[in-house]
Design an enzyme around this catalytic site. Structure first.
Site, PDB file in Angstrom:
ATOM      1  N   HIS A  83      84.485 -48.384 -38.778  1.00 33.76           N
ATOM      2  CA  HIS A  83      83.396 -49.249 -39.251  1.00 33.76           C
ATOM      3  C   HIS A  83      83.868 -50.694 -39.299  1.00 33.76           C
ATOM      4  CE1 HIS A  83      80.455 -46.148 -40.608  1.00 33.76           C
ATOM      5  NE2 HIS A  83      81.547 -45.403 -40.663  1.00 33.76           N
ATOM      6  N   ASP A 109      82.686 -53.226 -40.936  1.00 34.44           N
ATOM      7  CA  ASP A 109      82.732 -53.769 -42.297  1.00 34.44           C
ATOM      8  C   ASP A 109      83.754 -53.063 -43.172  1.00 34.44           C
ATOM      9  OD1 ASP A 109      81.200 -51.464 -42.214  1.00 34.44           O
ATOM     10  OD2 ASP A 109      79.809 -52.101 -43.775  1.00 34.44           O
ATOM     11  N   GLY A 166      75.123 -43.313 -43.911  1.00 38.29           N
ATOM     12  CA  GLY A 166      74.569 -43.396 -45.257  1.00 38.29           C
ATOM     13  C   GLY A 166      74.612 -42.036 -45.931  1.00 38.29           C
ATOM     14  N   HIS A 179      76.579 -39.230 -38.377  1.00 36.57           N
ATOM     15  CA  HIS A 179      77.400 -38.862 -39.526  1.00 36.57           C
ATOM     16  C   HIS A 179      76.851 -37.554 -40.102  1.00 36.57           C
ATOM     17  CE1 HIS A 179      78.995 -42.974 -39.529  1.00 36.57           C
ATOM     18  NE2 HIS A 179      79.850 -42.610 -40.463  1.00 36.57           N
ATOM     19  N   GLU A 231      80.150 -34.336 -43.799  1.00 35.35           N
ATOM     20  CA  GLU A 231      81.208 -34.953 -44.604  1.00 35.35           C
ATOM     21  C   GLU A 231      80.911 -34.694 -46.073  1.00 35.35           C
ATOM     22  OE1 GLU A 231      83.330 -39.290 -45.412  1.00 35.35           O
ATOM     23  OE2 GLU A 231      81.262 -39.199 -44.748  1.00 35.35           O
TER      24      GLU A 231
END
EC number: 3.5.4.4
Length: 360
Positions: free
Chosen positions: A22, A24, A177, A204, A207
């Site tokens: 990522h 950021d 998210g 994603h 997880e």
């Protein structure tokens, strides 16, 4: 004669591939301090770079989701101007190249960088410019993944931008998210659009949430890869004598060679694994799933791809052949044209590992 296990310094010289990182989550602490001063952002817990690095790591290791999410408030907070985005992307490419990464796909959510008036297009073009600058002459190629946020309603808009910019550096699309309560099927129109446009995307999944998240990402949304996917382990039963039995979903993921973007240190921080030695990657590698090794958030996890590999060497005794296997897996799974992937595998990765094995 037994081969000595790879050391961290040796691993740094190996040609590596990174698929899950990522933008950021990988800023240099000194850059955060500089950008906060230049942009007037006044929310940092400290303006001392070394102390700030420590704060990020401690907040990420705290076990508090609130503190972990607060770390991204600060990185995103200073990434709201074109100049900041160019600098962060350029330094990202430089840092990855310094760690021996030859190909990377770095993801970010354009909608999170518009607080000061930048359009989504201006955000994308600034990041692409930064990666161009940072990659030049460093032996690394960087593609970007445009991420949509699960709890927002802009996934179609971001998917359209991923298609529009795919010939100038955007490799694909991602959705991220909170998994619980925000299933990927809420964004089915975006995924169907991407499939119609022959575009690549990862999701994603698996997880923080379990098998239903993985099942939806693959069977409903058609994901090319799984971001993390660590909870696929829940569909593998290991008997008392150590014999594994795969459930239907796990067998499908393995049979279809669906890549798993595993991030060991990050998985520990989020509670998806109890320790590196107990991380599902050990069993999944033994069962020949399409496992790849990634960093997720280099600043928050205080890690690099080389350090992730070194931890796996220590935990599982992996040798050069294992590390090459992970790397080739990642290159095979990259959102690059086939010829480009093959050129990197045969022209860079395999020769690079062969040299290191010979030197060892």
């Amino acid at each position: 004669m037994s081969q000595q296990l790879p050391t961290l310094e040796e691993i740094r010289r190996a040609p590596k591939v990174l698929l899950h990182d990522h933008l950021d989550g990988g800023l240099r602490p000194g850059t955060i301090v500089d950008l906060a001063r230049e942009t007037g952002y006044d929310g940092l817990p400290t303006t001392d770079p070394d102390a700030l690095r420590t704060w990020f790591r401690e907040a990420s290791d705290s076990g508090s989701l609130e503190r972990y999410l607060e770390t991204f408030d600060h990185t995103v907070g200073v990434m709201q101007t074109r100049e900041a985005l160019v600098r962060v992307a350029a330094e990202c490419a430089e840092d990855l190249a310094a760690d021996g990464v030859v190909y990377a796909e770095v993801r970010y959510a354009p909608e999170q960088h518009t607080e000061r008036g930048l359009s989504l297009e201006e955000v994308i073009e600034a990041v692409l410019e930064g990666f161009r600058i940072g990659s030049e002459g460093r032996g690394i190629k960087v593609g970007t993944l445009l991420t949509a946020m699960r709890h927002q309603a802009r996934s179609m808009e971001i998917a359209e931008l991923a298609v529009r910019y795919r010939d100038v550096g955007v490799a694909g699309f991602d959705i991220a998210g909170a998994e619980a309560g925000y299933p990927p099927t809420r964004h089915l129109d975006a995924f169907e659009y991407l499939q119609r446009e022959n575009a690549h995307f990862t999701i994603h999944a698996g997880e923080a949430f379990g098998l239903p998240s993985i099942w939806q990402a693959i069977q409903w949304c058609g994901a090319d890869r799984l971001g993390h996917g660590v909870r696929i382990i829940d569909d593998i039963a290991v008997s008392g004598d150590g014999e594994p039995k795969l459930g239907r979903l796990a067998a499908y993921v393995r049979d279809k060679r669906i890549p798993l973007e595993m991030c060991p240190t990050s998985n520990l921080q989020t509670g998806a694994a109890p320790s590196i030695a107990e991380h599902p990657i050990g069993l999944l590698r033994r069962l020949s799933f399409r496992v790849t090794v990634n960093t997720d958030n280099r600043l928050m996890s205080g890690t690099t791809v080389s350090e992730e590999f070194a931890k796996l060497v220590e935990a599982f005794g992996y040798d050069w052949d294992d590390l090459q296997w992970f790397t080739v897996n990642a290159m095979k799974s990259a959102f690059l044209p086939f010829d480009d992937r093959l050129a990197l595998i045969n022209g860079v990765i395999k020769p690079g590992f062969a040299r290191l094995k010979w030197q060892a």
